[in-house]
Design an enzyme around this catalytic site. Structure first.
Site, short mmCIF file in Angstrom:
data_model
loop_
_atom_site.label_atom_id
_atom_site.label_comp_id
_atom_site.label_asym_id
_atom_site.label_seq_id
_atom_site.Cartn_x
_atom_site.Cartn_y
_atom_site.Cartn_z
N LYS A 38 0.84 -1.15 0.07
CA LYS A 38 -0.03 -0.19 -0.13
C LYS A 38 0.83 1.34 0.06
O LYS A 38 0.61 2.06 -0.97
CB LYS A 38 -0.88 -0.11 1.26
CG LYS A 38 -2.10 0.80 1.07
CD LYS A 38 -3.06 0.60 2.32
CE LYS A 38 -4.16 -0.39 2.01
NZ LYS A 38 -5.06 -0.46 3.13
N GLU A 155 -14.25 10.45 12.20
CA GLU A 155 -14.49 11.08 11.18
C GLU A 155 -15.98 10.49 10.26
O GLU A 155 -16.25 9.28 10.92
CB GLU A 155 -13.35 9.97 10.13
CG GLU A 155 -13.36 10.36 8.62
CD GLU A 155 -13.32 11.88 8.35
OE1 GLU A 155 -12.28 12.57 8.99
OE2 GLU A 155 -14.19 12.36 7.63
N PHE A 156 -16.50 11.27 9.71
CA PHE A 156 -17.78 11.02 9.08
C PHE A 156 -17.83 10.92 7.57
O PHE A 156 -18.83 10.75 6.92
CB PHE A 156 -18.75 11.97 9.55
CG PHE A 156 -18.82 12.00 10.89
CD1 PHE A 156 -19.52 11.09 11.71
CD2 PHE A 156 -18.33 13.12 11.75
CE1 PHE A 156 -19.81 11.36 13.04
CE2 PHE A 156 -18.18 13.16 13.07
CZ PHE A 156 -19.09 12.16 13.72
N LEU A 157 -16.62 10.58 6.91
CA LEU A 157 -16.56 10.67 5.53
C LEU A 157 -17.51 9.47 4.99
O LEU A 157 -17.41 8.67 5.48
CB LEU A 157 -14.92 10.58 5.16
CG LEU A 157 -14.36 9.58 5.26
CD1 LEU A 157 -14.63 8.53 4.13
CD2 LEU A 157 -12.76 9.90 5.13
N LYS A 211 -19.79 8.77 17.07
CA LYS A 211 -19.56 8.07 15.68
C LYS A 211 -20.40 6.74 15.76
O LYS A 211 -21.04 6.36 14.73
CB LYS A 211 -18.25 8.00 15.58
CG LYS A 211 -17.62 7.02 14.53
CD LYS A 211 -18.07 8.01 13.15
CE LYS A 211 -18.02 6.70 11.97
NZ LYS A 211 -18.41 7.34 10.53
N ASN A 215 -23.77 6.01 12.93
CA ASN A 215 -23.76 4.89 11.98
C ASN A 215 -24.79 3.94 12.58
O ASN A 215 -25.39 3.20 11.88
CB ASN A 215 -22.18 3.86 12.13
CG ASN A 215 -21.33 4.58 11.12
OD1 ASN A 215 -21.63 5.64 10.57
ND2 ASN A 215 -20.08 4.22 11.00
N GLY A 264 -24.13 -2.62 4.05
CA GLY A 264 -23.04 -3.71 4.01
C GLY A 264 -21.65 -2.62 4.11
O GLY A 264 -21.77 -1.43 4.60
N CYS A 267 -17.84 -0.53 7.47
CA CYS A 267 -18.18 0.44 8.93
C CYS A 267 -19.61 0.15 9.50
O CYS A 267 -19.56 -0.17 10.58
CB CYS A 267 -18.12 2.02 8.28
SG CYS A 267 -16.44 2.50 8.09
#
Ligand code: NAD
Length: 462
Positions: A38, A155-157, A211, A215, A264, A267
């Site tokens: 990566k 993070e909410f991206l 967070k 979700n 799916g 997250c």
């Protein structure tokens, strides 16, 4: 720019995007990952996953020199003042809990290698209580000299919009223990804050909880509309009409209200389960029970489609089923906990054959399910097929010409499990069209409307 030198630990969907965007904001960024392949890709300006706009940003800031990737953690930590933790927190094996070991390891390593005072900022999604334990360990270590503070900045991206969401998020949440941590975070995100991004400053515990709650709420909303969809099948109502009418209530809103195959990805499923697990640990039994039910309804969405497929093909054994889409949502090549792959496995278990076509995710499938057959073209995927199932809401699929496609299949049958096709158009082209929660042709009251007058977002998922 005069400002902190920043490390980003973990360069997956979250970390690679965050590192590139911090460089775009003018900071000197050193990013680290344990995955050498990566880091090699990223160092050449190649995004290791599909994310619109990321590769150009990587290349731009590799060129400015503001962005560097490394597998040498000691070197990275020593150069930096602020350290963002972006490592994975997958579901633990054999449990609903999150595996936070990579977060703990990253914080420990920073504490070991840091040579100056600094701020560690957790961005990974963790069960509430994780940050408090890490902070206590850091405070203990700080007595020996190097003071490292800890903040949590969830993070909410959304994958597919990650660059835009990172540069212009809809909110910031800062869980801090000290004023100086808040000042540092405000300085890093100055541009978006000055542009009016709402910023909630709170404690570590609340920041972690936001967070998981966000979700889990999205998951609940999706499972709710899917339970309504099952109700529609039972009583003969049309779930799209119901969903559109529900969404027009401003208190409800249209987001995460499209029925279909459920959620799916990497997250929402694991975060919902981790929240349920943490709630049970904390003795909050109603929350735990609610979220387990949400998860069960989501899994049931997949089985409903398999049952419908079996019914339409008179048993799946030796039938060829083509799945249109493999990624968990359009705009992403992420196949973690993919509903499509769950369908594929269930159909194989019934003795059927599966072909898959996805515009971007096909290349990832052999790594996780080498026995699944992916086709390079739509025509090859549907050749002699007994049934098509739309599993991902790619816009390309909505544009398919059903007359033309019907020439390639053995039987013109389609299950629109994401509600993106024009039912009338497909039926007029001779297809047996079915979609969960929608009337079958013989009991459909035909109206001029074939699609909602505004988009019901599928999931809004990260
Ligand atoms: P990912 O699997 O794409 O990336 C995780 C990265 O962490 C991998 O590259 C892995 O090699 C690396 N890693 C693992 N252990 C490490 C270690 N000890 N040191 C350094 N690197 C290590 O995962 P992701 O989707 O980027 O998610 C990361 C975190 O962000 C998770 O907690 C997730 O819930 C959260 N999150 C993800 C998204 C999203 O859309 N993907 C959105 C918001 C929050």
């Amino acid at each position: 720019m005069n400002g902190p030198v920043i490390s980003v630990i973990g360069t997956g969907h979250l970390g690679a995007t965050h590192a590139a965007c911090l460089a775009e904001l003018g900071f000197q960024v050193h990013a680290f990952d344990t995955d050498e392949a990566k880091i090699e890709d990223l160092s050449r300006g190649v995004a290791p996953f599909f994310e619109p706009g990321l590769a150009p940003l990587l290349r731009a800031h590799l060129a400015t020199g503001r962005l560097q990737f490394s597998t040498d953690l000691r070197d990275v930590v020593r150069k930096c003042d602020v350290h963002f933790i972006c490592v994975g927190t997958p579901q633990a094996s054999g449990s609903l809990a999150a595996d936070t070991s990579a977060v703990t390891e990253a914080v420990r390593s920073i504490a070991r290698f840091a040579q100056r005072p600094g701020l560690i900022v957790g961005k990974s999604t963790v069960p509430v209580g994780t940050a408090e334990c890490l902070a206590a360990a850091l405070d203990q270590a700080s007595r020996s000299g190097r003071a490292l503070d800890l903040a949590w900045n969830p993070e909410f991206l959304r994958e597919g919009h990650a660059v835009a969401d990172t540069l212009a998020p809809d909110r910031f949440v800062f869980g801090v223990r000290t004023e100086s941590a808040e000042v540092r975070l405000r300085r890093i995100y100055e541009r978006a804050i000055n542009a009016g991004t709402p910023t909630i400053v709170t404690d570590l515990t609340s920041a972690q909880l936001v967070k998981m709650a966000a979700n889990s709420f999205l998951a609940t909303k999706i499972s709710f509309i899917n339970a309504v969809s099952e109700m529609c099948d039972a009583v003969g109502a049309d779930v799209l009409d119901v969903a559109v009418a529900l969404g027009l209530d401003a208190r409800i809103g249209t987001g995460a209200l499209r029925p279909g195959l459920g959620f799916g990805g990497g997250c929402i499923p694991k975060d919902t389960r981790a929240f349920a697990h943490r709630a049970a640990e904390a003795g909050v039994v109603d929350m735990a029970a609610l979220l387990r039910r949400v998860d069960a309804i989501n899994m049931r969405c997949r089985m409903r489609i398999v049952e419908l497929a079996s019914q339409l093909t008179d048993g799946l054994a030796e039938r060829t089923v083509t799945l249109l889409g493999a990624s968990f949502k359009a705009g992403s090549d992420d196949i973690r906990d993919s509903p499509a792959l769950a369908l594929a496995n269930a159909i194989l278990d019934e003795g059927g054959q599966v072909r898959i076509f996805d515009p971007v995710a096909s290349a990832n499938i052999p790594f996780v399910q080498p026995f699944l057959h992916c086709s390079d073209t739509l025509e090859a995927a549907v050749a002699d097929s007994d049934l098509l199932i739309v599993c991902t809401e790619w816009g390309d699929f909505a544009d398919i010409d059903p007359f033309e496609l019907s020439r390639h299949v053995r039987h013109p049958r389609v299950i629109d499990a994401r509600h993106i096709l024009d039912a009338d158009q497909w039926r007029d082209a001779g297809w047996l069209y079915r979609a969960p929660g929608r009337p079958t042709a013989d009991r459909e009251i035909r109206t001029k409307r074939t699609a909602p007058s505004f988009p019901l977002t599928v999931t809004g998922l990260s």
